[in-house]
Design a protein around this motif. Structure first.
Motif, PDB file in Angstrom:
ATOM      1  N   SER A  87       0.831  -1.203   0.000  1.00 48.49           N
ATOM      2  CA  SER A  87       0.000   0.000   0.000  1.00 48.49           C
ATOM      3  C   SER A  87       0.864   1.251   0.000  1.00 48.49           C
ATOM      4  CB  SER A  87      -0.908  -0.011   1.226  1.00 48.49           C
ATOM      5  OG  SER A  87      -1.480   1.241   1.443  1.00 48.49           O
ATOM      6  N   ASN A  88       1.879   1.287   0.839  1.00 49.36           N
ATOM      7  CA  ASN A  88       2.751   2.465   0.902  1.00 49.36           C
ATOM      8  C   ASN A  88       3.555   2.640  -0.385  1.00 49.36           C
ATOM      9  OD1 ASN A  88       1.964   3.376   3.410  1.00 49.36           O
ATOM     10  ND2 ASN A  88       3.408   2.048   4.472  1.00 49.36           N
ATOM     11  N   ILE A  89       3.993   1.543  -0.983  1.00 47.09           N
ATOM     12  CA  ILE A  89       4.720   1.641  -2.263  1.00 47.09           C
ATOM     13  C   ILE A  89       3.803   2.173  -3.349  1.00 47.09           C
ATOM     14  CG2 ILE A  89       5.754   0.251  -4.103  1.00 47.09           C
ATOM     15  CD1 ILE A  89       7.017  -1.476  -1.893  1.00 47.09           C
ATOM     16  N   LEU A  93       4.317   5.668  -5.407  1.00 47.41           N
ATOM     17  CA  LEU A  93       4.411   5.760  -6.868  1.00 47.41           C
ATOM     18  C   LEU A  93       3.352   6.702  -7.431  1.00 47.41           C
ATOM     19  CD1 LEU A  93       5.138   2.048  -7.827  1.00 47.41           C
ATOM     20  CD2 LEU A  93       6.701   3.992  -7.929  1.00 47.41           C
ATOM     21  N   MET A  94       2.150   6.665  -6.861  1.00 48.53           N
ATOM     22  CA  MET A  94       1.106   7.593  -7.316  1.00 48.53           C
ATOM     23  C   MET A  94       1.495   9.038  -7.031  1.00 48.53           C
ATOM     24  SD  MET A  94      -2.388   5.584  -6.260  1.00 48.53           S
ATOM     25  CE  MET A  94      -3.304   7.087  -6.194  1.00 48.53           C
ATOM     26  N   ASN A  95       2.110   9.278  -5.904  1.00 46.78           N
ATOM     27  CA  ASN A  95       2.532  10.632  -5.557  1.00 46.78           C
ATOM     28  C   ASN A  95       3.667  11.092  -6.459  1.00 46.78           C
ATOM     29  OD1 ASN A  95       2.446  12.997  -4.137  1.00 46.78           O
ATOM     30  ND2 ASN A  95       3.805  12.287  -2.526  1.00 46.78           N
ATOM     31  N   LYS A  96       4.543  10.174  -6.846  1.00 46.52           N
ATOM     32  CA  LYS A  96       5.650  10.539  -7.745  1.00 46.52           C
ATOM     33  C   LYS A  96       5.139  10.779  -9.164  1.00 46.52           C
ATOM     34  CE  LYS A  96      10.131  10.917  -8.084  1.00 46.52           C
ATOM     35  NZ  LYS A  96      10.840  11.969  -7.407  1.00 46.52           N
ATOM     36  N   ALA A  97       4.137   9.997  -9.601  1.00 48.24           N
ATOM     37  CA  ALA A  97       3.613  10.132 -10.957  1.00 48.24           C
ATOM     38  C   ALA A  97       2.764  11.385 -11.116  1.00 48.24           C
ATOM     39  CB  ALA A  97       2.796   8.909 -11.321  1.00 48.24           C
ATOM     40  N   ALA A  98       1.982  11.715 -10.117  1.00 52.42           N
ATOM     41  CA  ALA A  98       1.102  12.886 -10.200  1.00 52.42           C
ATOM     42  C   ALA A  98       1.271  13.726  -8.938  1.00 52.42           C
ATOM     43  CB  ALA A  98      -0.340  12.445 -10.368  1.00 52.42           C
ATOM     44  N   PRO A  99       2.321  14.543  -8.880  1.00 52.75           N
ATOM     45  CA  PRO A  99       2.568  15.317  -7.659  1.00 52.75           C
ATOM     46  C   PRO A  99       1.522  16.408  -7.414  1.00 52.75           C
ATOM     47  CG  PRO A  99       4.223  15.827  -9.308  1.00 52.75           C
ATOM     48  CD  PRO A  99       3.365  14.744  -9.869  1.00 52.75           C
ATOM     49  N   ALA A 105      -4.226  12.825   1.039  1.00 53.37           N
ATOM     50  CA  ALA A 105      -5.601  12.936   1.525  1.00 53.37           C
ATOM     51  C   ALA A 105      -6.350  11.621   1.321  1.00 53.37           C
ATOM     52  CB  ALA A 105      -6.320  14.071   0.810  1.00 53.37           C
ATOM     53  N   LEU A 106      -6.041  10.901   0.281  1.00 57.28           N
ATOM     54  CA  LEU A 106      -6.640   9.591   0.039  1.00 57.28           C
ATOM     55  C   LEU A 106      -5.824   8.477   0.689  1.00 57.28           C
ATOM     56  CD1 LEU A 106      -8.703   7.814  -1.540  1.00 57.28           C
ATOM     57  CD2 LEU A 106      -7.014   7.773  -3.380  1.00 57.28           C
ATOM     58  N   GLY A 107      -4.516   8.678   0.770  1.00 60.10           N
ATOM     59  CA  GLY A 107      -3.621   7.627   1.247  1.00 60.10           C
ATOM     60  C   GLY A 107      -3.798   7.258   2.703  1.00 60.10           C
ATOM     61  N   PHE A 108      -3.976   8.232   3.572  1.00 57.34           N
ATOM     62  CA  PHE A 108      -4.097   7.923   4.995  1.00 57.34           C
ATOM     63  C   PHE A 108      -5.350   7.121   5.308  1.00 57.34           C
ATOM     64  CE2 PHE A 108      -1.183  11.677   5.731  1.00 57.34           C
ATOM     65  CZ  PHE A 108      -0.097  10.872   6.032  1.00 57.34           C
ATOM     66  N   PRO A 109      -6.539   7.516   4.829  1.00 58.44           N
ATOM     67  CA  PRO A 109      -7.709   6.678   5.123  1.00 58.44           C
ATOM     68  C   PRO A 109      -7.635   5.302   4.470  1.00 58.44           C
ATOM     69  CG  PRO A 109      -8.412   8.850   4.397  1.00 58.44           C
ATOM     70  CD  PRO A 109      -6.943   8.775   4.208  1.00 58.44           C
ATOM     71  N   MET A 110      -7.101   5.227   3.265  1.00 61.80           N
ATOM     72  CA  MET A 110      -6.986   3.932   2.584  1.00 61.80           C
ATOM     73  C   MET A 110      -5.990   3.023   3.298  1.00 61.80           C
ATOM     74  SD  MET A 110      -9.079   3.537   0.177  1.00 61.80           S
ATOM     75  CE  MET A 110      -8.389   2.195  -0.720  1.00 61.80           C
ATOM     76  N   THR A 111      -4.900   3.604   3.787  1.00 62.74           N
ATOM     77  CA  THR A 111      -3.927   2.808   4.523  1.00 62.74           C
ATOM     78  C   THR A 111      -4.524   2.280   5.822  1.00 62.74           C
ATOM     79  OG1 THR A 111      -2.144   4.143   3.603  1.00 62.74           O
ATOM     80  CG2 THR A 111      -1.614   2.851   5.537  1.00 62.74           C
ATOM     81  N   MET A 112      -5.309   3.101   6.497  1.00 63.66           N
ATOM     82  CA  MET A 112      -5.969   2.630   7.718  1.00 63.66           C
ATOM     83  C   MET A 112      -6.979   1.537   7.408  1.00 63.66           C
ATOM     84  SD  MET A 112      -6.528   5.880  10.199  1.00 63.66           S
ATOM     85  CE  MET A 112      -6.771   7.197   9.032  1.00 63.66           C
ATOM     86  N   LEU A 113      -7.719   1.691   6.320  1.00 63.52           N
ATOM     87  CA  LEU A 113      -8.690   0.674   5.935  1.00 63.52           C
ATOM     88  C   LEU A 113      -8.009  -0.637   5.540  1.00 63.52           C
ATOM     89  CD1 LEU A 113     -11.742   0.254   5.470  1.00 63.52           C
ATOM     90  CD2 LEU A 113     -11.356   0.916   3.101  1.00 63.52           C
TER      91      LEU A 113
END
Length: 118
Positions: A87-89, A93-99, A105-113
């Motif tokens: 999930s973190n990788i 990669l998404m953050n590097k591709a589209a900075p 904002a999406l990553g923290f809730p998705m990582t918790m889920l």
């Protein structure tokens, strides 16, 4: 707003939290997590029998028991570790591709889920 009153324990429990707890428990049972925990509990009695007070005859035996303990803990935690790492990788990669996008904002809730499901 949806709170369920639990008269047995005298506390109020959020219904969504109760649904997540039941879902996580059913998922744990469906992947036979309870059998893995019981198997490891059974193996712990072979490593440290109940009839012996202090079975550590040598430092080699102590090292073998400690290595077994860490290997067992890693066996139980490995699926969650792999899911969180992937999930973190992926979010990295998404953050590097589209900075310009706010992936955090999406990553923290998705990582918790994902951590809850893992």
């Amino acid at each position: 707003m949806a709170i369920m009153n639990d008269p047995a324990n005298g506390v109020s429990i959020a219904i969504i939290g109760r649904i997540m707890f039941i879902t996580a428990m059913l998922l744990f049972l469906s992947v036979d997590g309870h059998l893995i925990v019981l198997l490891q509990l059974k193996q712990s009695f072979t490593h440290w029998p109940l009839d012996s007070l202090f079975p550590f005859s040598s430092i080699d035996y102590v090292l073998k028991m400690v290595s077994w303990m860490f290997a067992t803990g890693l066996l139980v935690a490995m699926p969650a570790i792999v899911v969180m790492l992937l999930s973190n990788i992926t979010f990295g990669l998404m953050n590097k591709a589209a900075p310009a996008l706010n992936v955090f904002a999406l990553g923290f809730p998705m990582t918790m889920l994902l951590g809850l499901f893992a």
